[in-house]
Design a protein around this motif. Structure first.
Motif, PDB file in Angstrom:
ATOM      1  N   ILE A   7       0.917  -1.193   0.042  1.00  0.00           N
ATOM      2  CA  ILE A   7      -0.032   0.082   0.095  1.00  0.00           C
ATOM      3  C   ILE A   7       0.691   1.270   0.146  1.00  0.00           C
ATOM      4  O   ILE A   7       2.164   1.215   0.178  1.00  0.00           O
ATOM      5  CB  ILE A   7      -1.061  -0.092   1.220  1.00  0.00           C
ATOM      6  CG1 ILE A   7      -0.086  -0.097   2.653  1.00  0.00           C
ATOM      7  CG2 ILE A   7      -1.804  -1.032   1.128  1.00  0.00           C
ATOM      8  CD1 ILE A   7      -0.936   0.292   3.756  1.00  0.00           C
ATOM      9  N   SER A   8       0.136   2.362  -0.148  1.00  0.00           N
ATOM     10  CA  SER A   8       0.739   3.580   0.002  1.00  0.00           C
ATOM     11  C   SER A   8       0.381   4.553   1.132  1.00  0.00           C
ATOM     12  O   SER A   8      -0.425   4.212   1.772  1.00  0.00           O
ATOM     13  CB  SER A   8       0.772   4.545  -1.403  1.00  0.00           C
ATOM     14  OG  SER A   8      -0.590   4.606  -1.705  1.00  0.00           O
ATOM     15  N   GLY A   9       1.171   5.678   1.275  1.00  0.00           N
ATOM     16  CA  GLY A   9       0.683   6.750   2.118  1.00  0.00           C
ATOM     17  C   GLY A   9       1.545   7.934   2.014  1.00  0.00           C
ATOM     18  O   GLY A   9       2.318   8.191   1.172  1.00  0.00           O
ATOM     19  N   SER A  10       0.727   8.996   2.620  1.00  0.00           N
ATOM     20  CA  SER A  10       1.388  10.429   2.424  1.00  0.00           C
ATOM     21  C   SER A  10       1.294  11.155   3.724  1.00  0.00           C
ATOM     22  O   SER A  10       0.397  11.082   4.555  1.00  0.00           O
ATOM     23  CB  SER A  10       0.957  10.750   1.358  1.00  0.00           C
ATOM     24  OG  SER A  10      -0.503  11.191   1.230  1.00  0.00           O
ATOM     25  N   LYS A  17       5.768  10.817   0.145  1.00  0.00           N
ATOM     26  CA  LYS A  17       4.800   9.716  -0.214  1.00  0.00           C
ATOM     27  C   LYS A  17       5.648   8.604   0.015  1.00  0.00           C
ATOM     28  O   LYS A  17       7.039   8.479  -0.040  1.00  0.00           O
ATOM     29  CB  LYS A  17       4.374   9.828  -1.688  1.00  0.00           C
ATOM     30  CG  LYS A  17       3.584  10.933  -1.856  1.00  0.00           C
ATOM     31  CD  LYS A  17       3.001  10.981  -3.338  1.00  0.00           C
ATOM     32  CE  LYS A  17       1.997  12.260  -3.408  1.00  0.00           C
ATOM     33  NZ  LYS A  17       1.600  12.524  -4.664  1.00  0.00           N
ATOM     34  N   SER A  19       5.796   3.701   0.198  1.00  0.00           N
ATOM     35  CA  SER A  19       5.071   2.712   0.015  1.00  0.00           C
ATOM     36  C   SER A  19       5.313   1.803   1.153  1.00  0.00           C
ATOM     37  O   SER A  19       6.489   1.817   1.749  1.00  0.00           O
ATOM     38  CB  SER A  19       5.550   2.060  -1.510  1.00  0.00           C
ATOM     39  OG  SER A  19       6.821   1.798  -1.116  1.00  0.00           O
ATOM     40  N   ASP A 108      -2.801   5.003   2.981  1.00  0.00           N
ATOM     41  CA  ASP A 108      -4.159   4.997   2.285  1.00  0.00           C
ATOM     42  C   ASP A 108      -4.820   3.594   2.190  1.00  0.00           C
ATOM     43  O   ASP A 108      -3.922   2.800   2.095  1.00  0.00           O
ATOM     44  CB  ASP A 108      -3.641   5.282   0.844  1.00  0.00           C
ATOM     45  CG  ASP A 108      -3.193   6.884   0.669  1.00  0.00           C
ATOM     46  OD1 ASP A 108      -3.562   7.642   1.519  1.00  0.00           O
ATOM     47  OD2 ASP A 108      -2.098   7.180  -0.028  1.00  0.00           O
ATOM     48  N   GLY A 109      -6.114   3.445   1.831  1.00  0.00           N
ATOM     49  CA  GLY A 109      -6.469   2.291   1.746  1.00  0.00           C
ATOM     50  C   GLY A 109      -7.071   1.454   3.051  1.00  0.00           C
ATOM     51  O   GLY A 109      -7.088   2.395   4.225  1.00  0.00           O
ATOM     52  N   ARG A 112      -5.821   0.865   7.203  1.00  0.00           N
ATOM     53  CA  ARG A 112      -5.995   1.912   8.309  1.00  0.00           C
ATOM     54  C   ARG A 112      -7.430   1.741   9.161  1.00  0.00           C
ATOM     55  O   ARG A 112      -7.575   2.107  10.061  1.00  0.00           O
ATOM     56  CB  ARG A 112      -5.930   3.325   7.791  1.00  0.00           C
ATOM     57  CG  ARG A 112      -6.889   3.694   6.806  1.00  0.00           C
ATOM     58  CD  ARG A 112      -6.915   5.005   6.295  1.00  0.00           C
ATOM     59  NE  ARG A 112      -7.848   5.201   5.284  1.00  0.00           N
ATOM     60  CZ  ARG A 112      -8.168   6.442   4.824  1.00  0.00           C
ATOM     61  NH1 ARG A 112      -7.273   7.538   4.892  1.00  0.00           N
ATOM     62  NH2 ARG A 112      -8.863   6.713   3.822  1.00  0.00           N
TER      63      ARG A 112
END
Length: 138
Positions: A7-10, A17, A19, A108-109, A112
């Motif tokens: 997944i990714s995040g920021s 950003k 991963s 993200d996704g 969380r």
């Protein structure tokens, strides 16, 4: 329960950003004063990964760290955050080399939305919060 993920995040402003590719060791809440101050909330909701499982994909020059030595556990923590918007990204605990604690707010996704499996420093939680039912009190 562990979950293999990619997944990714920021951060809030999108400058940083990242991963996450690997095994989530499960979400935990931390009720210590320092996590409350870092997040501006009543606790930090965190996911645990190894250092090798997080990759900064953007904003490497914008990430800054703060060495938090005044911790309830006595273990120094390195708290990484965006120097532009101040969003906390992750932390590292000197006692647990190779472990990275990622703040769930930046993820993200669906990851969380997982229910925390444990709670740290529950003696310091807000009196209006009864805790997460079934979560281990660590």
């Amino acid at each position: 329960m562990t979950t293999t993920t990619s997944i990714s995040g920021s951060c809030l402003c999108g400058t940083i950003k990242y991963s996450l590719k690997g095994t989530d060791k499960g979400p935990v809440l931390c009720h210590c004063d320092n996590c409350q101050k870092t997040t501006g909330s009543s606790f930090a909701n965190n996911h645990r990964f190894t250092r090798a499982e997080i990759t900064l994909t953007e904003g490497k020059d914008a990430i800054k760290s703060y060495k938090d030595t005044n911790t309830i556990s006595g273990n120094p923590l390195i708290r990484w955050f965006c120097s532009n918007c101040g969003s906390p990204i992750y932390l590292e605990n000197g006692k647990f080399k190779g472990l990275v604690i990622v703040y769930s707010g930046g993820i993200d996704g669906d990851l969380r939305h997982k229910t925390p499996a444990g709670e740290l420093f529950g003696h310091n939680k807000r009196n209006w919060f009864s805790g997460v039912e079934g979560a281990a009190k660590l």
